[in-house]
Scaffold this active site. Structure first.
Site, PDB file in Angstrom:
ATOM      1  N   TYR A 109       0.909  -1.232   0.266  1.00  0.00           N
ATOM      2  CA  TYR A 109      -0.315  -0.177  -0.151  1.00  0.00           C
ATOM      3  C   TYR A 109       0.964   1.064  -0.323  1.00  0.00           C
ATOM      4  O   TYR A 109       1.917   1.166   0.892  1.00  0.00           O
ATOM      5  CB  TYR A 109      -0.851  -0.064   1.199  1.00  0.00           C
ATOM      6  N   ASP A 116      -7.057  -0.988  -4.860  1.00  0.00           N
ATOM      7  CA  ASP A 116      -8.786  -0.276  -5.015  1.00  0.00           C
ATOM      8  C   ASP A 116      -8.518   0.021  -3.827  1.00  0.00           C
ATOM      9  O   ASP A 116     -10.222   0.319  -3.243  1.00  0.00           O
ATOM     10  CB  ASP A 116      -8.698  -1.845  -5.282  1.00  0.00           C
ATOM     11  N   HIS A 153     -11.396  -6.997  -3.867  1.00  0.00           N
ATOM     12  CA  HIS A 153     -11.219  -6.635  -3.069  1.00  0.00           C
ATOM     13  C   HIS A 153     -11.165  -7.745  -1.922  1.00  0.00           C
ATOM     14  O   HIS A 153     -12.169  -8.198  -0.531  1.00  0.00           O
ATOM     15  CB  HIS A 153     -10.878  -6.000  -1.930  1.00  0.00           C
TER      16      HIS A 153
HETATM   17  C1  FMN Z   1      -9.673  -9.745   6.402  1.00  0.00           C
HETATM   18  C2  FMN Z   1      -8.637  -9.787   5.346  1.00  0.00           C
HETATM   19  C3  FMN Z   1      -7.472  -8.449   5.012  1.00  0.00           C
HETATM   20  C4  FMN Z   1      -7.140  -8.284   3.849  1.00  0.00           C
HETATM   21  N1  FMN Z   1      -6.062  -7.431   3.595  1.00  0.00           N
HETATM   22  C5  FMN Z   1      -5.500  -7.322   2.811  1.00  0.00           C
HETATM   23  C6  FMN Z   1      -4.361  -6.355   2.816  1.00  0.00           C
HETATM   24  O1  FMN Z   1      -4.154  -5.755   3.197  1.00  0.00           O
HETATM   25  N2  FMN Z   1      -4.451  -5.805   1.335  1.00  0.00           N
HETATM   26  C7  FMN Z   1      -4.552  -6.390   0.495  1.00  0.00           C
HETATM   27  O2  FMN Z   1      -4.192  -6.508  -0.858  1.00  0.00           O
HETATM   28  N3  FMN Z   1      -5.340  -6.993   0.254  1.00  0.00           N
HETATM   29  C8  FMN Z   1      -5.717  -7.619   1.471  1.00  0.00           C
HETATM   30  N4  FMN Z   1      -7.795  -8.458   1.520  1.00  0.00           N
HETATM   31  C9  FMN Z   1      -7.701  -8.656   0.376  1.00  0.00           C
HETATM   32  C10 FMN Z   1      -7.215 -10.197   0.008  1.00  0.00           C
HETATM   33  O3  FMN Z   1      -5.950 -10.229   0.036  1.00  0.00           O
HETATM   34  C11 FMN Z   1      -8.086 -10.996  -1.007  1.00  0.00           C
HETATM   35  O4  FMN Z   1      -8.354 -10.125  -2.287  1.00  0.00           O
HETATM   36  C12 FMN Z   1      -9.524 -11.235  -0.694  1.00  0.00           C
HETATM   37  O5  FMN Z   1      -9.865 -11.983   0.296  1.00  0.00           O
HETATM   38  C13 FMN Z   1      -9.981 -12.189  -2.034  1.00  0.00           C
HETATM   39  O6  FMN Z   1     -11.132 -12.798  -1.619  1.00  0.00           O
HETATM   40  P1  FMN Z   1     -12.057 -14.211  -1.058  1.00  0.00           P
HETATM   41  O7  FMN Z   1     -11.293 -13.531   0.570  1.00  0.00           O
HETATM   42  O8  FMN Z   1     -13.187 -14.275  -1.076  1.00  0.00           O
HETATM   43  O9  FMN Z   1     -10.913 -15.661  -1.002  1.00  0.00           O
HETATM   44  C14 FMN Z   1      -7.824  -8.674   2.363  1.00  0.00           C
HETATM   45  C15 FMN Z   1      -8.511 -10.032   3.296  1.00  0.00           C
HETATM   46  C16 FMN Z   1      -9.158 -10.469   4.353  1.00  0.00           C
HETATM   47  C17 FMN Z   1     -10.421 -11.338   4.067  1.00  0.00           C
END
Ligand code: FMN
Length: 366
Positions: free
Chosen positions: A109, A137, A249
């Site tokens: 980020y 995003d 996301h």
């Molecule tokens: C608890 C949580 C924290 C997340 N934190 C980040 C993050 O810090 N940076 C990021 O790029 N994506 C983050 N994501 C998104 C994940 O990288 C990913 O895109 C997403 O979980 C995919 O969808 P799914 O949970 O349905 O597999 C986060 C997702 C969750 C569930």
């Protein structure tokens, strides 16, 4: 913590549609093929990996289990797949590099103070990370109302019910206090104050020029995560991206966003072979990976499925989640009639009314 892990933004329409979209993709299997040896290995982001399923970056994994990001990264190494460390993770690249044999990707980020991001890139490289991903995003955070109501993530204010729930989980509480995970440790060389954390959040003035500047410092695989528009994907490639992570996301940001899997054919047309396409958001089963690959993805990524494993059983829980997903992938490859990932392509797609495919039926089937 459960709401923070499982929930989505606002009315959670994107979250639910992510799953529904997968059930609309149907594959027509081949029969009478020798499937005695099924091989799930493939190549993505410059690395040979054991299966086309990467572990995505998640902020503050230390909330869910005291084995935190290193536990996840060791599990990823056992399954020979990518581990992605989040900028707002609760472990440093050095900690991950010291314990994990997995191919590693650092998620960025980019904050207003760009130098902080560049310093993190240099540290990740020194710690053995071979790929970089910039999440784009999140110019502001999506409104995850269920999680916020429960006081998650910090520094939101917790209601009494959250404190009572925490007291009802004494083992978790003991381990949490003992391990004292701090989000954003990679950005600071000290536990950050609330004000420092706020100031280091993603910049709102990020543009494609930032991708060019990053490309000047990083010559390895560079993925842009959270691209949905084909025009943005083309621009990302022109500015130096080698992979697009087609993602909403996990439904946690823009609630009107379409399901990434529905956008995949258009994205494949837009970037062709100029970049790899990794798709995430809504993958829950091994067969979903086959659906995505048949639609043209290079690989897939998951967030919540491995986090549930982490929350339930630490590193072993993540391993179990990966074992289930890999087992499903192997079983469904055999059922589809293929033995290699490279054999999964658009010819298996059922051109049903929900799938727009301009090819003639005899071009679609084997
Ligand atoms: C608890 C949580 C924290 C997340 N934190 C980040 C993050 O810090 N940076 C990021 O790029 N994506 C983050 N994501 C998104 C994940 O990288 C990913 O895109 C997403 O979980 C995919 O969808 P799914 O949970 O349905 O597999 C986060 C997702 C969750 C569930």
């Amino acid at each position: 913590m459960f709401e923070y892990l499982s929930g989505g933004a606002e009315d959670e329409r994107a979250l639910h549609n992510n799953r529904a979209a997968y059930s609309r993709v149907q594959l027509i299997p081949n029969t009478l093929r020798d499937v005695s040896h099924v091989d799930t290995s493939t190549h993505v982001l410059g690395s040979d990996i054991g299966m086309p399923l990467l572990l995505g970056p998640v902020g503050f994994a230390g909330l869910f289990h005291h084995e935190r990001e290193p536990g996840v990264a060791v599990a990823a190494g056992k399954y020979k797949t990518f581990y992605s460390l989040a900028t707002w993770g609760s472990s440093t690249p050095e900690e991950i590099g010291a314990v994990s044999t997995a191919p590693k990707m650092m998620q960025l980020y980019i904050p207003s103070d760009r130098e902080r991001a560049y310093a993190l890139v240099d540290r990740a490289k020194a710690a053995g990370f071979t790929a970089l991903c910039v999440t784009v995003d999140t110019p502001v955070q999506g409104s995850r109302e269920k999680a916020w109501r429960m006081g998650m993530p910090p520094p939101a204010k917790m209601p009494i019910s959250s404190y009572l729930s925490i007291l009802g989980h004494p083992r978790w509480l003991f381990n949490f206090l003992r391990s004292r995970p701090t989000p954003g440790v990679s950005l600071f060389d000290h536990p950050p104050s609330e004000r420092e954390m706020m100031a280091a959040g993603p910049a709102t003035d990020l543009t494609f020029e930032d991708i060019t500047r990053l490309r000047e410092r990083w010559d390895g695989p560079l993925a842009i995560k959270g691209v949905l528009a084909t025009a943005d994907a083309r621009l990302a490639v022109e500015h130096g991206a080698s992979a697009i992570i087609l993602s909403n996301h996990g439904g946690r940001q823009f609630d009107a966003a379409p399901a990434p899997i529905d956008l995949l054919p258009g994205m494949v047309d837009a970037v062709g072979d100029r970049a790899e396409i990794i798709v995430d958001s809504g993958i829950r089963r091994g067969v979903d990976v086959l659906r995505a690959i048949a639609l043209g993805a290079t690989a897939c990524m998951i967030g919540r499925p491995y986090l549930y494993g982490l929350a339930a059983g630490g590193q072993l829980g993540v391993e179990r989640a990966l074992q289930i997903l890999k087992g499903e992938l192997e079983r469904n490859m055999a059922l589809l009639g293929v033995t290699r990932i490279a054999d999964v392509d658009g010819r298996f797609l059922h051109p049903g009314r929900d799938i727009v495919d301009k090819r003639k039926p005899d071009e679609l089937y084997r």
